[in-house]
Design a protein around this motif. Structure first.
Motif, PDB file in Angstrom:
ATOM      1  N   ARG A  91       6.783   5.915   6.574  1.00 21.03           N
ATOM      2  CA  ARG A  91       6.988   7.352   6.557  1.00 21.03           C
ATOM      3  C   ARG A  91       5.694   7.991   7.047  1.00 21.03           C
ATOM      4  NH1 ARG A  91       7.467   9.324   1.361  1.00 21.03           N
ATOM      5  NH2 ARG A  91       8.678  11.116   2.042  1.00 21.03           N
ATOM      6  N   VAL A  92       5.811   9.110   7.774  1.00 24.02           N
ATOM      7  CA  VAL A  92       4.630   9.748   8.328  1.00 24.02           C
ATOM      8  C   VAL A  92       4.676  11.255   8.079  1.00 24.02           C
ATOM      9  CG1 VAL A  92       4.430   7.993  10.141  1.00 24.02           C
ATOM     10  CG2 VAL A  92       5.647  10.132  10.617  1.00 24.02           C
ATOM     11  N   ILE A 128       0.861  -1.189   0.000  1.00 19.87           N
ATOM     12  CA  ILE A 128       0.000   0.000   0.000  1.00 19.87           C
ATOM     13  C   ILE A 128       0.895   1.236   0.000  1.00 19.87           C
ATOM     14  CG2 ILE A 128      -1.834   1.241   1.203  1.00 19.87           C
ATOM     15  CD1 ILE A 128      -2.583  -1.421   2.551  1.00 19.87           C
ATOM     16  N   PRO A 129       0.965   1.986  -1.110  1.00 18.33           N
ATOM     17  CA  PRO A 129       1.856   3.157  -1.149  1.00 18.33           C
ATOM     18  C   PRO A 129       1.494   4.230  -0.123  1.00 18.33           C
ATOM     19  CG  PRO A 129       1.172   2.513  -3.359  1.00 18.33           C
ATOM     20  CD  PRO A 129       0.330   1.731  -2.413  1.00 18.33           C
ATOM     21  N   VAL A 130       0.185   4.540  -0.022  1.00 11.71           N
ATOM     22  CA  VAL A 130      -0.239   5.643   0.857  1.00 11.71           C
ATOM     23  C   VAL A 130      -1.597   5.334   1.484  1.00 11.71           C
ATOM     24  CG1 VAL A 130      -0.866   8.087   0.995  1.00 11.71           C
ATOM     25  CG2 VAL A 130       0.979   7.371  -0.537  1.00 11.71           C
ATOM     26  N   ILE A 131      -1.672   5.543   2.784  1.00 11.89           N
ATOM     27  CA  ILE A 131      -2.960   5.669   3.472  1.00 11.89           C
ATOM     28  C   ILE A 131      -3.065   7.104   3.956  1.00 11.89           C
ATOM     29  CG2 ILE A 131      -4.308   5.103   5.527  1.00 11.89           C
ATOM     30  CD1 ILE A 131      -3.401   2.275   5.345  1.00 11.89           C
ATOM     31  N   MET A 137       1.388   8.406  15.112  1.00 11.76           N
ATOM     32  CA  MET A 137       2.600   8.598  14.316  1.00 11.76           C
ATOM     33  C   MET A 137       3.722   7.697  14.820  1.00 11.76           C
ATOM     34  SD  MET A 137       2.486  12.757  13.845  1.00 11.76           S
ATOM     35  CE  MET A 137       3.988  12.837  12.867  1.00 11.76           C
ATOM     36  N   GLN A 138       3.845   7.579  16.144  1.00 11.80           N
ATOM     37  CA  GLN A 138       4.903   6.756  16.712  1.00 11.80           C
ATOM     38  C   GLN A 138       4.719   5.289  16.357  1.00 11.80           C
ATOM     39  OE1 GLN A 138       7.608   8.113  18.367  1.00 11.80           O
ATOM     40  NE2 GLN A 138       8.408   6.036  18.022  1.00 11.80           N
ATOM     41  N   GLN A 172       2.652  -2.975   5.718  1.00 10.74           N
ATOM     42  CA  GLN A 172       2.418  -3.013   4.276  1.00 10.74           C
ATOM     43  C   GLN A 172       2.334  -1.622   3.658  1.00 10.74           C
ATOM     44  OE1 GLN A 172      -0.834  -5.678   3.131  1.00 10.74           O
ATOM     45  NE2 GLN A 172      -0.817  -6.551   5.190  1.00 10.74           N
ATOM     46  N   VAL A 173       2.456  -0.574   4.500  1.00  8.94           N
ATOM     47  CA  VAL A 173       2.214   0.806   4.071  1.00  8.94           C
ATOM     48  C   VAL A 173       3.530   1.577   3.970  1.00  8.94           C
ATOM     49  CG1 VAL A 173       1.038   2.959   4.662  1.00  8.94           C
ATOM     50  CG2 VAL A 173      -0.073   0.762   5.145  1.00  8.94           C
ATOM     51  N   SER A 174       3.724   2.297   2.859  1.00  5.86           N
ATOM     52  CA  SER A 174       4.931   3.117   2.696  1.00  5.86           C
ATOM     53  C   SER A 174       4.808   4.447   3.433  1.00  5.86           C
ATOM     54  CB  SER A 174       5.200   3.373   1.207  1.00  5.86           C
ATOM     55  OG  SER A 174       5.496   2.184   0.534  1.00  5.86           O
ATOM     56  N   LEU A 175       3.672   5.117   3.261  1.00  2.00           N
ATOM     57  CA  LEU A 175       3.451   6.427   3.882  1.00  2.00           C
ATOM     58  C   LEU A 175       2.043   6.477   4.432  1.00  2.00           C
ATOM     59  CD1 LEU A 175       3.966   9.533   4.366  1.00  2.00           C
ATOM     60  CD2 LEU A 175       3.126   9.897   2.035  1.00  2.00           C
ATOM     61  N   ILE A 176       1.917   6.905   5.685  1.00  2.65           N
ATOM     62  CA  ILE A 176       0.595   7.208   6.230  1.00  2.65           C
ATOM     63  C   ILE A 176       0.570   8.702   6.543  1.00  2.65           C
ATOM     64  CG2 ILE A 176       1.287   6.414   8.550  1.00  2.65           C
ATOM     65  CD1 ILE A 176      -1.755   5.744   8.968  1.00  2.65           C
TER      66      ILE A 176
END
Length: 361
Positions: free
Chosen positions: A97-98, A19-22, A88-89, A66-70
């Motif tokens: 990445r956040v 999943i690239p982005v949530i 975030m933590q 599974q996520v690159s950036l949230i």
């Protein structure tokens, strides 16, 4: 000797995230009364809520590997959520990445220190003018000088700690009232220590007055020369100052097959727990949204695939999701350079038909 499978070996070292982005709307509440925001213009039927920690822990946290950036952002001010930093933590611990976008009001020294300490990757800041008066007129309740002061303070903390993070991105909303001030803001942003300015369009208009504020031209219209000169001056200013500047197009592009909200890959979850293709369709609102498109009424009803409580994997693969995405898949397929026939491009999903994002804006 049996040689290892190199593909498997490197995937083990650098696991691919599915999943690239949530994009998670942690809250739909905000202190400001911006003249162009649906939070201000659609008070009746608006879901003003915080995304519950319990839902995050149970339905989102297990998927974060599974996520690159949230990105913790929707239609509200993320720093109003009491457990934003806890979320975030958790994400950072899972290798994500956040980041989030803020109006800047709550960016006091303790918050800025914590952002650097936890190595938050991105911090977006919303701006609407190159002078305090213009900015405040469009973003009622915000103070440009204070915002720039907070950017400077964050840049100083980063420098003292030798940290490149978080990357400071100023999101400048281009309108007819403030486009001429873009070059001046570029200078202010560079002086304060921002890393990048992104000049965005007013691409979600909810009234005839908002339609008149947008600077981009619809199909068949011409972009005024003074708008183009303002953008050129801003680009030249950014070049001189060594500041990254990205300006969204001011003219329709009919050849966009899938918008930059990337609904085939990205996931938006609103504060009400609804999973949607993007922040526009997933508006936390009950009722018909009075959207405009090229000076014509183009109302729509918010659209989602289902609730996060159904399970993230299940809801993004359900029938509603598949049927929504299929036209976009077909549109992308027709851009394959190996296709010999110039087939007719299928229409986008009905909820997207009158969205400016579909035209590259």
């Amino acid at each position: 000797m049996k040689w290892p499978n190199l593909k498997t070996f490197f995937q083990g070292l650098f696991p691919r995230r599915k999943i690239p982005v949530i994009q998670l709307e942690v809250t739909s509440r905000c202190q400001l009364k911006c003249s162009f925001c649906p939070h201000t213009l659609l008070p009746d039927g608006w879901y003003g809520a915080d995304f519950p920690w319990e839902l995050f822990a149970r339905y989102i946290a297990p998927y974060l590997r599974q996520v690159s950036l949230i990105y913790f952002q929707g239609w509200g001010e993320p720093l109003l959520h009491p457990r934003l930093f806890d979320m975030m933590q958790v994400a950072k611990e899972q290798g994500c990445r956040v980041g989030f976008t803020s109006n800047g009001i709550l960016l006091g020294p303790p918050v800025l220190e914590r952002l650097v300490e936890m190595q938050s990757d991105l911090l977006g800041l919303s701006v609407a003018g190159g002078t305090p008066f213009t900015h405040a007129a469009l973003r009622s309740g915000s103070n440009l000088k204070r915002l720039l002061s907070n950017i400077s303070r964050l840049a100083d903390i980063k420098q003292k700690r030798g940290s490149p993070l978080p990357k400071i991105i100023c999101s400048y909303l281009m309108t007819r009232r403030n486009l001429h001030e873009l070059p001046a803001f570029v200078e202010l942003a560079a002086g304060a220590g921002a890393d990048e300015v992104v000049a965005t369009n007013l691409d979600f208009t909810l009234s005839p007055e908002m339609e008149e504020l947008r600077v981009f031209a619809c199909s068949g219209d011409v972009v005024p020369e003074d708008y183009l000169l303002a953008v050129q001056a801003a680009e030249e200013q950014a070049g001189r100052l060594g500041l990254s500047l990205r300006v969204y197009p001011l003219q329709f592009n009919p050849n966009v097959m899938v918008c930059d909200a990337r609904p085939l890959k990205y996931i938006f979850v609103n504060s009400h727990g609804e999973v949607a293709p993007c922040v526009y369709l997933g508006l936390p609102y009950k009722g018909v949204v009075p959207r405009y498109f090229c000076r014509q009424e183009a109302p729509f009803t918010p659209f989602n695939y289902g609730k996060i409580t159904e399970g993230l994997t299940r809801v993004i693969k359900n029938k509603t999701s598949r049927e929504f995405k299929q036209p976009f898949r077909h549109r992308l397929y027709l851009t394959n350079p190996f296709l010999l026939d110039n087939l007719e491009v299928p229409a986008p999903p009905p909820p997207c038909t009158n969205c400016y994002k579909l035209y590259g804006l």
